[in-house]
Design an enzyme around this catalytic site. Structure first.
Site, mmCIF file in Angstrom:
data_model
loop_
_atom_site.group_PDB
_atom_site.id
_atom_site.type_symbol
_atom_site.label_atom_id
_atom_site.label_comp_id
_atom_site.label_asym_id
_atom_site.label_seq_id
_atom_site.Cartn_x
_atom_site.Cartn_y
_atom_site.Cartn_z
ATOM 1 N N VAL A 138 1.299 -1.150 -0.061
ATOM 2 C CA VAL A 138 -0.179 0.179 -0.116
ATOM 3 C C VAL A 138 0.927 1.274 0.477
ATOM 4 O O VAL A 138 0.407 2.766 -0.538
ATOM 5 C CB VAL A 138 -0.963 0.552 0.901
ATOM 6 C CG1 VAL A 138 -1.611 1.537 1.104
ATOM 7 C CG2 VAL A 138 -2.103 -1.462 0.908
ATOM 8 N N GLU A 161 6.184 6.819 4.476
ATOM 9 C CA GLU A 161 5.270 5.103 4.674
ATOM 10 C C GLU A 161 5.507 4.153 5.017
ATOM 11 O O GLU A 161 5.344 2.941 5.031
ATOM 12 C CB GLU A 161 4.246 5.455 3.127
ATOM 13 C CG GLU A 161 3.248 6.731 3.467
ATOM 14 C CD GLU A 161 2.699 6.684 2.113
ATOM 15 O OE1 GLU A 161 2.069 7.463 1.464
ATOM 16 O OE2 GLU A 161 2.238 6.152 0.881
ATOM 17 N N ASP A 219 -2.615 14.163 0.180
ATOM 18 C CA ASP A 219 -1.893 14.226 -0.895
ATOM 19 C C ASP A 219 -2.784 14.462 -2.338
ATOM 20 O O ASP A 219 -1.665 15.588 -3.069
ATOM 21 C CB ASP A 219 -1.229 13.090 -1.279
ATOM 22 C CG ASP A 219 0.416 13.048 -0.728
ATOM 23 O OD1 ASP A 219 0.493 14.123 -0.094
ATOM 24 O OD2 ASP A 219 1.197 12.190 -0.602
ATOM 25 N N ASP A 233 3.707 27.069 -43.191
ATOM 26 C CA ASP A 233 3.420 27.882 -44.416
ATOM 27 C C ASP A 233 3.330 29.194 -44.127
ATOM 28 O O ASP A 233 3.863 29.576 -42.372
ATOM 29 C CB ASP A 233 2.122 27.233 -45.112
ATOM 30 C CG ASP A 233 0.919 26.946 -44.098
ATOM 31 O OD1 ASP A 233 1.299 27.981 -42.980
ATOM 32 O OD2 ASP A 233 0.256 26.581 -44.847
HETATM 33 P P1 ATP Z 1 1.804 28.531 -48.502
HETATM 34 O O1 ATP Z 1 2.410 27.494 -48.466
HETATM 35 O O2 ATP Z 1 2.390 29.923 -47.872
HETATM 36 O O3 ATP Z 1 -0.120 29.335 -47.771
HETATM 37 P P2 ATP Z 1 0.927 30.385 -50.973
HETATM 38 O O4 ATP Z 1 -0.851 30.386 -51.001
HETATM 39 O O5 ATP Z 1 1.211 31.152 -51.555
HETATM 40 O O6 ATP Z 1 2.037 29.992 -50.063
HETATM 41 P P3 ATP Z 1 -0.241 27.847 -52.575
HETATM 42 O O7 ATP Z 1 -1.393 28.297 -52.102
HETATM 43 O O8 ATP Z 1 0.543 26.021 -52.987
HETATM 44 O O9 ATP Z 1 0.900 28.618 -51.629
HETATM 45 O O10 ATP Z 1 -0.290 29.071 -53.832
HETATM 46 C C1 ATP Z 1 1.222 28.505 -54.278
HETATM 47 C C2 ATP Z 1 0.957 29.776 -55.903
HETATM 48 O O11 ATP Z 1 0.005 29.393 -56.553
HETATM 49 C C3 ATP Z 1 0.637 31.148 -55.305
HETATM 50 O O12 ATP Z 1 2.001 31.398 -54.653
HETATM 51 C C4 ATP Z 1 0.726 31.925 -56.298
HETATM 52 O O13 ATP Z 1 1.430 32.219 -56.850
HETATM 53 C C5 ATP Z 1 -0.392 30.528 -57.174
HETATM 54 N N1 ATP Z 1 -2.186 30.806 -56.452
HETATM 55 C C6 ATP Z 1 -2.591 30.242 -55.490
HETATM 56 N N2 ATP Z 1 -3.653 30.395 -55.335
HETATM 57 C C7 ATP Z 1 -4.070 30.894 -56.429
HETATM 58 C C8 ATP Z 1 -5.415 31.501 -57.030
HETATM 59 N N3 ATP Z 1 -6.729 31.013 -56.230
HETATM 60 N N4 ATP Z 1 -5.473 30.931 -58.361
HETATM 61 C C9 ATP Z 1 -4.313 31.197 -58.449
HETATM 62 N N5 ATP Z 1 -3.061 31.271 -57.833
HETATM 63 C C10 ATP Z 1 -3.354 30.845 -57.518
#
Ligand code: ATP
Length: 901
Positions: free
Chosen positions: A300, A688, A717, A347
């Site tokens: 115990v 104890e 405790d 990111d």
């Molecule tokens: P992170 O990875 O830091 O979030 P991010 O948003 O730039 O950054 P992604 O979402 O992979 O990363 O996008 C990559 C790239 O694609 C962007 O840098 C941009 O140039 C392009 N992009 C992002 N969103 C769009 C969209 N809605 N339409 C067209 N191109 C886009």
């Protein structure tokens, strides 16, 4: 199969639904008594009362009674069962009623402890469930012609919903219109390859095979769609199956394993000690009954009864503190893994930056202009205003902040979706999106995306005097312009078009219209958080889909890059073997740009191969594998896709990098706290235990009864230990490197401090108090006393009181292993509450007749409380000296955070 779970009502609904795939979108809307504008609010409310909320009934886990029973079967409980069994055996063999009482008392303890653990576990679960409630699934719904976000639980049949890549399908839906729509139906078919879905009527009566229906519990992988809901809640076809798979993914945490190891260790120690001294007792001719009593006492005394519930509760409390700091923990073990994190792979967009975007400058017609310059080409604004997936809502838009910034720059409301003839949706591999829009003069193709991904498709360039051919040299000049924007930390997007265009959509032979330089400032608190990480020995690796130059400019602004730094792009990454990448990662100032989610996952895996404990952030649908394979997957609550959130261990409510660092701090604090109360609880095992050794080896009357041991372990405790679990993070917690993953909760250092140092002082205090009272009453060594003699009862009481007082002093000593007890601020209210409880309990044990009856105590004179004081002061002094030595010896810093030494 799911069909067998279906209730009759759901089955009928299922039969009704069978026809839905044969209808055209218009007919489908008609059959659900709704229209293109969606349901009127009043009708939606009526349907909600009729059909109920769109939720799946909680899956019944293990029934409560079963889980309660399990509490009586774990390791500590088994050891106590053995002790109880021995006591009852002694009663049966010798007929000593005291033994029967003891046996029943121990069984009572097992029951109380089991119920208490059950309750703690239940509370911890409630806390986690409450956290999940904080993050309801939201959908974009159109009702009364207006699009707005709505909790998915409020959906009713007939609602029109918009879905895109990464969304969880919230109910069973028929597709009305779709572009590049692909779904993951793994849950339904077991097939995880994405399948495309369309809006056309099908010949197949089965909605699963018809190719135009989506099912609750599945997810959208890519593309976008407008859908109408035809079944909700328990009437959905596969919703409850999805729920099943979601709730069974609990793994055994390292902490659970560690605690199991600890209990085995303690059990072994107790048994071995018991056996050794039993044989000694036997050898020196101790009577049977004494020998048994002794064995039970040893067991115990050694079992730290309150430990398991205390650990669970302190983890649960930590999740609540983390939630206050905007980090939602989805799995309890993540709290502890966080405390060992050595790398954060983060990111950029939205995590390090604010994700509040604004077009600052544009490059068009051969030069750069501020975005508000009048007379910019109309086509540039058309692309910005129409190539997106925003949804009009009231006066604004719902959707991607970057697209909102572009639409704002264009100064126009988005075109009605009915004018869209084709779309290639954005994905992080292609890094661009394209739409085919109907304009008065025919079809126009609009493309926007990363410059490197759009420029190769452009054969012409828009200049003041019209469209000009664009050659390789011209493209290079434009890429230099991109760098110029990017050096200022701007996000750069290329905009291009072709008119006239035709179906099917093809992205070649575009005309380059211009670049948009979009500002997305770093979050103000991020620079501080990065500095904290540096102090705390946590490496931050930026890993973004954005342009290398933009990424390094932002990294510099937040203090992540101090020297020159080295950017590895996705293309370079492809050419590196794992070994080469592993070597590259030795370089401190490294960041990754233009990486795809698959590459991010590779970086995580390679870091893990280097022995790092990796936390990774993610938001997109493709981030799920990286989130799962990391040690800690962190998804974004606001911009994260449903799929990413489901794969994560932690969800950040504010998407903020600084919140990760806060969560790590809480994780470290809770780990340190567990060690604090481990030290505290283990310490009292020695005072104890020692009385029993004295009883056997010195042949003196037993200084402490077993019931009194239980009064300490499960009474006095208990709350102070919980209070140590609730200590706020020490300021030093983020000043030292992460603990090694191999490091155990129970280290030799901790054991030595508890058993070999603090425990010995308490044992000395306890025996000193006991013998002082005995001698004062005229007892002399070798004399025997019947168990009911008043002065003997008072002596055991003095021994018990000395242990409790020792634990009060110890409580303050255990608050930190190296910082002086006098320098720790008393901010923890639990601590004072725990002390008050402890004091009240010991007073009632000593001075109430009930306490005296149960615990075999006698009222003490005031002076007897002070007997142990000199020894306890010596303990305080010795520990302060030890701490001072710890603080000044070389390498002391590394131990400070751990709350160890
Ligand atoms: P992170 O990875 O830091 O979030 P991010 O948003 O730039 O950054 P992604 O979402 O992979 O990363 O996008 C990559 C790239 O694609 C962007 O840098 C941009 O140039 C392009 N992009 C992002 N969103 C769009 C969209 N809605 N339409 C067209 N191109 C886009």
């Amino acid at each position: 199969m799911p069909g067998s779970h279906r209730s009759p009502a759901a089955h009928r609904a299922h039969l009704d639904a069978l026809n839905i795939s044969r209808l055209t979108p218009e007919q489908a809307l008609g059959s659900l008594h709704t229209g293109p504008g969606g349901l009127a609010e009043a009708e939606a409310a009526r349907r909600l009362t009729e059909y109920g909320s769109n939720t799946v009934e909680e899956m019944a886990g293990k029934p409560g009674w079963q889980r309660l029973l399990e509490q009586f079967g774990h390791f500590f409980a088994i050891i106590l069962w053995i002790a109880a069994g021995l006591a009852l055996l002694a009663y049966v063999l010798q007929g000593d009623p005291a033994m029967a009482t003891l046996g029943w008392a121990i069984i009572g303890v097992i029951v109380i402890n089991g119920v208490f653990s059950f309750w703690q576990e239940y509370k911890a679960e409630q806390a986690l469930a409450a956290l999940r409630q904080l993050l309801p699934l939201e959908v974009k719904v159109r009702r009364g012609g207006v699009v707005y976000p709505l909790p998915a639980s409020q959906l009713v049949p007939g609602d029109i919903v918009y879905l895109e890549g990464g969304d969880a399908v919230p109910a069973d839906c028929r597709v009305l219109s779709a572009f590049g729509l692909r779904v993951n139906n793994a849950i339904l078919t077991g097939e995880s390859a994405p399948q495309s879905r369309h809006a056309e009527a099908s010949h197949n009566a089965d909605p699963v095979l018809g190719g135009n229906c989506l099912f609750a519990g599945t997810s959208v992988v890519a593309g976008s769609a407008e859908v109408v809901v035809y079944a909700t809640g328990m009437r959905t076809r596969f919703g409850h199956v999805a729920h099943l798979t979601q709730s069974t993914a609990d793994t055994v945490s390292p902490l659970t394993r560690e605690l199991a190891r600890l209990s085995r260790w303690v059990a072994l120690f107790a048994t071995a000690l018991g056996l050794v001294f039993l044989s000694i007792g036997h050898a020196i001719g101790l009577p049977w009954s004494d020998n048994l009593l002794f064995a039970i006492g040893i067991i115990v005394a050694n079992v730290p009864e309150g430990l398991l519930p205390t650990v669970t509760l302190s983890l649960a409390l930590a999740t609540q503190r983390m939630a206050k700091r905007r980090a939602l923990v989805r799995h309890l073990p993540a709290v502890e893994t966080l405390s060992a994190a050595t790398v954060i792979v983060s990111d950029k967009t939205g995590t390090l930056t604010e994700n509040r975007m604004r077009v600052l400058d544009v490059y068009t017609l051969g030069r750069a202009h501020p975005a508000d310059t009048p007379g910019l080409p109309a086509v540039l604004k058309q692309i910005a205003g129409q190539c997106h997936n925003l949804l009009a809502s009231g006066n604004g838009w719902i959707g991607d902040p970057m697209e909102q910034a572009l639409a704002e720059f264009a100064g126009a409301l988005p075109q009605p979706p009915s004018l869209r003839r084709g779309e290639l949706p954005f994905d992080s591999e292609r890094k661009r999106m394209a739409v085919l829009q109907q304009q008065p003069d025919g079809l126009h193709l609009y493309v926007k995306g990363a410059a490197e991904c759009v420029l190769p498709l452009c054969g012409m360039l828009l200049m003041p005097d019209g469209e000009q051919p664009l050659d390789a040299a011209g493209r290079d000049r434009l890429l230099a312009e991109v760098d110029r924007f990017a050096e200022r930390g701007l996000r750069v997007l290329a905009l291009a078009y072709r008119q006239p265009a035709a179906l099917p959509l093809d992205e070649s032979n575009l005309v380059f219209a211009g670049l948009a330089g979009i500002e997305d400032p770093p979050r103000p608190e991020v620079a501080g958080a990065i500095a904290t990480c540096r102090q705390a020995g946590i490496r931050v690796v930026l890993c973004t889909g954005d342009h290398a130059v933009t990424a390094s400019a932002i990294a510099r602004q937040i203090g992540l890059l101090q020297g020159d730094g080295k950017v590895v792009t996705g293309d370079e990454l492809e050419r590196l073997s794992d070994t080469q990448l592993q070597l590259r990662l030795d370089q401190p100032d490294l960041l990754f740009a233009r990486v795809t989610p698959e590459q991010k996952q590779r970086i995580v895996t390679v870091l893990q191969q280097k022995g790092e404990v990796v936390a990774v952030t993610g938001d997109g649908v493709n981030d799920a594998p990286a989130l799962k394979s990391a040690d800690i997957g962190i998804a974004m609550g606001q911009r994260g896709s449903d799929v990413a959130k489901a794969a994560a261990d932690i969800v950040l409510l504010d998407d903020n990098f600084a919140t990760i660092v806060d969560a790590i701090e809480e994780g470290r604090a809770v780990y340190a706290n567990i060690r604090k109360f481990l030290t505290y609880i283990l310490t009292s095992n020695i005072p104890e235990l020692v009385p029993y050794l004295a009883f056997v080896l010195l042949r003196v009357p037993l200084p402490l009864t077993i019931i009194q041991i239980l009064a300490v372990d499960l009474g006095t405790d208990m709350l102070p230990a919980l209070a140590l679990g609730a200590e706020p993070p020490a300021p030093a917690v983020m000043n030292t490197p992460p603990r090694s993953r191999q490091e155990r909760l129970l280290t030799p250092g901790l054991l030595l401090r508890a058993y070999g140092f603090l425990g010995l002082f308490e044992a000395a205090a306890a025996l000193f108090a006991f013998f002082t009272v005995m001698y004062a009453a005229g007892w002399h060594y070798g004399g025997t006393v019947p168990a009911s003699t008043p002065f003997y009862l008072a002596a055991t009481t003095a021994c018990l009181v000395a242990i409790v007082l020792g634990q009060i002093v110890n409580l303050f000593l255990c608050r930190d292993s190296t910082v002086s007890a006098f320098r720790l601020p008393l901010r923890n209210r639990w601590l004072l509450g725990g002390l008050a409880f402890e004091a009240a309990l010991i007073l009632s044990i000593v001075y109430t007749s009930f306490g005296q009856r149960v615990f075999g105590t006698a009222p003490l004179a005031a002076a007897d409380w002070l007997i142990a004081l000199p020894v306890l002061l010596a303990m305080l002094l010795a520990d302060e000296l030890r701490k001072a030595w710890q603080r000044h010896r070389p390498g002391a810093a590394a131990d400070t955070r751990r709350g160890m030494g």
